[in-house]
Design a protein around this motif. Structure first.
Motif, PDB file in Angstrom:
ATOM      1  N   ALA A 133     -31.637 -41.330   2.811  1.00  0.00           N
ATOM      2  CA  ALA A 133     -31.834 -41.303   1.537  1.00  0.00           C
ATOM      3  C   ALA A 133     -30.668 -42.108   1.166  1.00  0.00           C
ATOM      4  CB  ALA A 133     -31.824 -39.927   0.835  1.00  0.00           C
ATOM      5  N   LYS A 134     -29.109 -41.256   2.162  1.00  0.00           N
ATOM      6  CA  LYS A 134     -28.203 -41.875   1.727  1.00  0.00           C
ATOM      7  C   LYS A 134     -27.506 -43.414   2.651  1.00  0.00           C
ATOM      8  CE  LYS A 134     -24.129 -39.871   1.686  1.00  0.00           C
ATOM      9  NZ  LYS A 134     -23.659 -39.694   0.415  1.00  0.00           N
ATOM     10  N   GLY A 135     -28.199 -43.190   3.705  1.00  0.00           N
ATOM     11  CA  GLY A 135     -28.015 -44.257   4.493  1.00  0.00           C
ATOM     12  C   GLY A 135     -26.437 -43.708   5.196  1.00  0.00           C
ATOM     13  N   ARG A 136     -26.276 -42.789   5.586  1.00  0.00           N
ATOM     14  CA  ARG A 136     -25.208 -42.296   6.269  1.00  0.00           C
ATOM     15  C   ARG A 136     -25.130 -42.641   7.618  1.00  0.00           C
ATOM     16  NH1 ARG A 136     -21.719 -38.620   4.141  1.00  0.00           N
ATOM     17  NH2 ARG A 136     -20.460 -37.788   5.188  1.00  0.00           N
ATOM     18  N   PRO A 137     -24.206 -42.609   8.091  1.00  0.00           N
ATOM     19  CA  PRO A 137     -24.017 -43.209   9.424  1.00  0.00           C
ATOM     20  C   PRO A 137     -24.328 -41.154   9.998  1.00  0.00           C
ATOM     21  CG  PRO A 137     -22.069 -44.166   8.358  1.00  0.00           C
ATOM     22  CD  PRO A 137     -22.583 -43.161   7.593  1.00  0.00           C
TER      23      PRO A 137
ATOM     24  N   PRO B 179     -23.686 -33.388   0.904  1.00  0.00           N
ATOM     25  CA  PRO B 179     -22.158 -34.611   1.278  1.00  0.00           C
ATOM     26  C   PRO B 179     -22.198 -35.390  -0.366  1.00  0.00           C
ATOM     27  CG  PRO B 179     -24.597 -35.788   1.786  1.00  0.00           C
ATOM     28  CD  PRO B 179     -24.516 -34.614   1.590  1.00  0.00           C
ATOM     29  N   SER B 180     -21.110 -36.078  -0.761  1.00  0.00           N
ATOM     30  CA  SER B 180     -21.823 -36.409  -2.393  1.00  0.00           C
ATOM     31  C   SER B 180     -23.355 -37.473  -2.078  1.00  0.00           C
ATOM     32  CB  SER B 180     -20.670 -37.886  -2.570  1.00  0.00           C
ATOM     33  OG  SER B 180     -19.971 -38.462  -0.975  1.00  0.00           O
ATOM     34  N   ALA B 181     -23.656 -37.453  -3.318  1.00  0.00           N
ATOM     35  CA  ALA B 181     -25.103 -37.853  -3.927  1.00  0.00           C
ATOM     36  C   ALA B 181     -25.240 -39.759  -3.861  1.00  0.00           C
ATOM     37  CB  ALA B 181     -25.987 -37.531  -5.274  1.00  0.00           C
ATOM     38  N   ASN B 182     -24.443 -40.597  -3.782  1.00  0.00           N
ATOM     39  CA  ASN B 182     -23.922 -41.610  -3.815  1.00  0.00           C
ATOM     40  C   ASN B 182     -24.649 -42.307  -2.261  1.00  0.00           C
ATOM     41  OD1 ASN B 182     -21.560 -40.610  -2.403  1.00  0.00           O
ATOM     42  ND2 ASN B 182     -21.529 -42.612  -1.586  1.00  0.00           N
ATOM     43  N   ARG B 183     -24.962 -43.664  -2.490  1.00  0.00           N
ATOM     44  CA  ARG B 183     -25.279 -44.467  -1.491  1.00  0.00           C
ATOM     45  C   ARG B 183     -24.184 -44.566  -0.143  1.00  0.00           C
ATOM     46  NH1 ARG B 183     -30.037 -47.127  -2.233  1.00  0.00           N
ATOM     47  NH2 ARG B 183     -30.404 -47.924  -0.131  1.00  0.00           N
TER      48      ARG B 183
ATOM     49  N   PRO C 200     -18.861 -45.681  -4.843  1.00  0.00           N
ATOM     50  CA  PRO C 200     -17.743 -44.548  -5.076  1.00  0.00           C
ATOM     51  C   PRO C 200     -18.833 -43.523  -5.449  1.00  0.00           C
ATOM     52  CG  PRO C 200     -17.835 -46.632  -6.202  1.00  0.00           C
ATOM     53  CD  PRO C 200     -19.033 -46.643  -5.204  1.00  0.00           C
ATOM     54  N   SER C 201     -18.378 -42.469  -5.348  1.00  0.00           N
ATOM     55  CA  SER C 201     -18.834 -40.680  -5.336  1.00  0.00           C
ATOM     56  C   SER C 201     -18.827 -41.262  -6.750  1.00  0.00           C
ATOM     57  CB  SER C 201     -18.350 -39.352  -5.211  1.00  0.00           C
ATOM     58  OG  SER C 201     -17.248 -39.565  -4.221  1.00  0.00           O
ATOM     59  N   PRO C 202     -20.801 -40.347  -6.905  1.00  0.00           N
ATOM     60  CA  PRO C 202     -21.369 -40.245  -8.303  1.00  0.00           C
ATOM     61  C   PRO C 202     -20.848 -39.387  -8.894  1.00  0.00           C
ATOM     62  CG  PRO C 202     -22.474 -39.606  -6.702  1.00  0.00           C
ATOM     63  CD  PRO C 202     -21.671 -39.977  -6.209  1.00  0.00           C
TER      64      PRO C 202
ATOM     65  N   LYS D 243     -15.956 -46.934   5.447  1.00  0.00           N
ATOM     66  CA  LYS D 243     -14.879 -47.281   4.341  1.00  0.00           C
ATOM     67  C   LYS D 243     -15.600 -46.613   3.270  1.00  0.00           C
ATOM     68  CE  LYS D 243     -14.663 -51.869   1.643  1.00  0.00           C
ATOM     69  NZ  LYS D 243     -15.582 -53.408   1.488  1.00  0.00           N
ATOM     70  N   HIS D 244     -14.809 -46.270   2.591  1.00  0.00           N
ATOM     71  CA  HIS D 244     -15.215 -45.229   1.997  1.00  0.00           C
ATOM     72  C   HIS D 244     -15.288 -45.940   0.120  1.00  0.00           C
ATOM     73  CE1 HIS D 244     -15.801 -41.729   3.387  1.00  0.00           C
ATOM     74  NE2 HIS D 244     -16.656 -42.095   2.827  1.00  0.00           N
ATOM     75  N   TYR D 245     -15.288 -45.879  -1.377  1.00  0.00           N
ATOM     76  CA  TYR D 245     -15.048 -45.516  -2.460  1.00  0.00           C
ATOM     77  C   TYR D 245     -15.160 -47.014  -2.841  1.00  0.00           C
ATOM     78  CZ  TYR D 245     -13.367 -40.922  -0.739  1.00  0.00           C
ATOM     79  OH  TYR D 245     -13.429 -40.097   0.540  1.00  0.00           O
TER      80      TYR D 245
HETATM   81 MG    MG Z   1     -18.841 -38.880   0.208  1.00  0.00          MG
END
Ligand code: MG
Ligand code: AMP
Length: 361
Positions: free
Chosen positions: A67-71, A154-158, A162-164, A246-248
């Motif tokens: 859902a996040k496209g998280r590595p 984790p945080s609920a962002n793609r 940036p984190s929601p 690369k974050h936020y």
């Molecule tokens: Mg996060």
């Protein structure tokens, strides 16, 4: 309601939002049913919104990454409703952990220790340690309690956004990808939890509202990972895999300007004149101390430079907002110490470490 499912894509959902300020019972009961059924639920915490799944169910946890496209090599945090729940997740309780839990839980402190066998590999990304936190937010705790399992989140962002810090942010990133968002209003802190590793010498992997100074007062010396204020170098291994990515980062270019309030504002104003001459749309993340320098320019006041907590609370939401309009966002740097460390850690990453020192003529 689930509409379709393919292996390589998240299932499609009609995303429902339930306001927990008015309907906490109904929201957390429905959320817990979904968690128990192996589905995802976004929920408020005092730090940022989390995207949760049954933390003992590897298949449910895998949906978070989709859902996040998280590595897949970036581990999650197990959220618990009471301190004794750490016993099932950690192989042993490190000596400093009990003091820290008694001092800072429930609250924005995540602790890392060697994991027990019941924690799925999907949660820890194959590491032999697991991160655990007990949130302060009532809705979060009630959701975990009713689910009857730790909630991995984790945080609920793609991934990469940036984190929601509001349910609306979660909806922007996750609409159609998850069945339910619990809306508990804006988050109290607005930056993610402090992450402290107790797997070796106590080391902060990610700074947050619980500062190094607060931790040191409870357990003695606490180190800070050097990746907190520096970009990762080629070939370097990350103590916390989250630091690799690369974050936020907004789409707009973010530039951090360092110096006294007056030096900073003067330099930002001159940089804006240059950028506008090139046809770029500019906005400024200002502070109480500098706002009077920016009359007639598009700016939003984050908070007080002397109270970095106020800057943290609004940082992500202001970056998201400005990103819908601006080509370039100018933000003010502050000393990266005490509560300023969390702010500068997030801001420098949002800026891809693009810093201009206005104290140098
Ligand atoms: Mg996060
Ligand atoms: P998020 O809250 O979305 O930022 O994701 C959880 C953060 O905790 C990421 O930055 C992870 O890299 C970090 N994390 C979770 N588990 C571990 C662990 N076992 N070791 C080091 N860092 C971890």
């Amino acid at each position: 309601m689930r509409v379709q499912n393919r292996k390589d894509e998240p299932a499609a959902y009609e995303t429902q939002i339930i306001q927990t300020i008015r309907q906490d019972e109904a929201g957390t009961t429905q959320g817990a049913k979904l968690i128990q059924a192996g589905e995802l639920v976004a929920f408020p915490t005092e730090t940022v919104y989390g995207l949760g799944a049954d933390g003992l169910n590897g298949e449910a946890v895998a949906k978070i990454f989709l859902a996040k496209g998280r590595p897949a090599d970036n581990p999650l945090i197990e959220h618990v409703a009471k301190k004794s729940d750490v016993r099932q997740l950690w192989r042993r309780i490190p000596k400093q952990a009990q003091v820290l839990m008694d001092t800072f839980w429930p609250g924005p402190l995540t602790l890392i220790a060697p994991k027990s066998d019941c924690v799925p590999d999907a949660v820890t990304a194959g590491l032999d340690t697991v991160a655990v936190r007990m949130p302060q937010n009532k809705t979060a705790r009630s959701l975990i309690q009713k689910s009857g399992v730790p909630i991995a989140a984790p945080s609920a962002n793609r991934s990469g956004r940036p984190s929601p810090t509001t349910a609306q942010h979660v909806f922007e990133d996750m609409n159609g990808r998850i069945p339910l968002i619990l809306d508990g209003g804006p988050c109290k802190y607005g930056v993610e939890s402090t992450v402290l590793s107790l797997a070796g010498e106590p080391t902060i992997l990610r700074p947050g509202a619980i500062t190094r100074e607060m931790l040191a007062a409870a357990i003695g010396e606490v180190g800070v990972s050097k990746s907190v204020l520096e970009p990762m170098r080629e070939g370097e291994t990350a103590a916390s895999p989250g630091m690799k990515y690369k974050h936020y980062a907004p789409n707009a270019e973010v530039i951090v300007v360092l110096g006294s309030p007056e030096q900073t504002a003067k330099r930002i104003n001159s940089l804006i004149r240059e950028a506008e001459a090139e046809g770029k749309i500019c906005e400024i993340a200002a502070t109480e101390q500098t706002k009077h320098f920016y009359k007639g320019k598009k700016h939003i006041v984050l908070g007080d430079r002397d109270e970095p907590v106020t800057l943290c609370t609004k940082l992500f939401s202001v970056l998201r907002d400005m990103d819908t309009r601006a080509d370039v966002i100018f933000a003010e740097g502050i000393p990266a110490e005490d509560e300023g460390l969390a702010y500068m850690n997030r801001l420098l990453r949002a800026a891809g470490f693009h810093v201009i020192d206005a104290s140098q003529a």
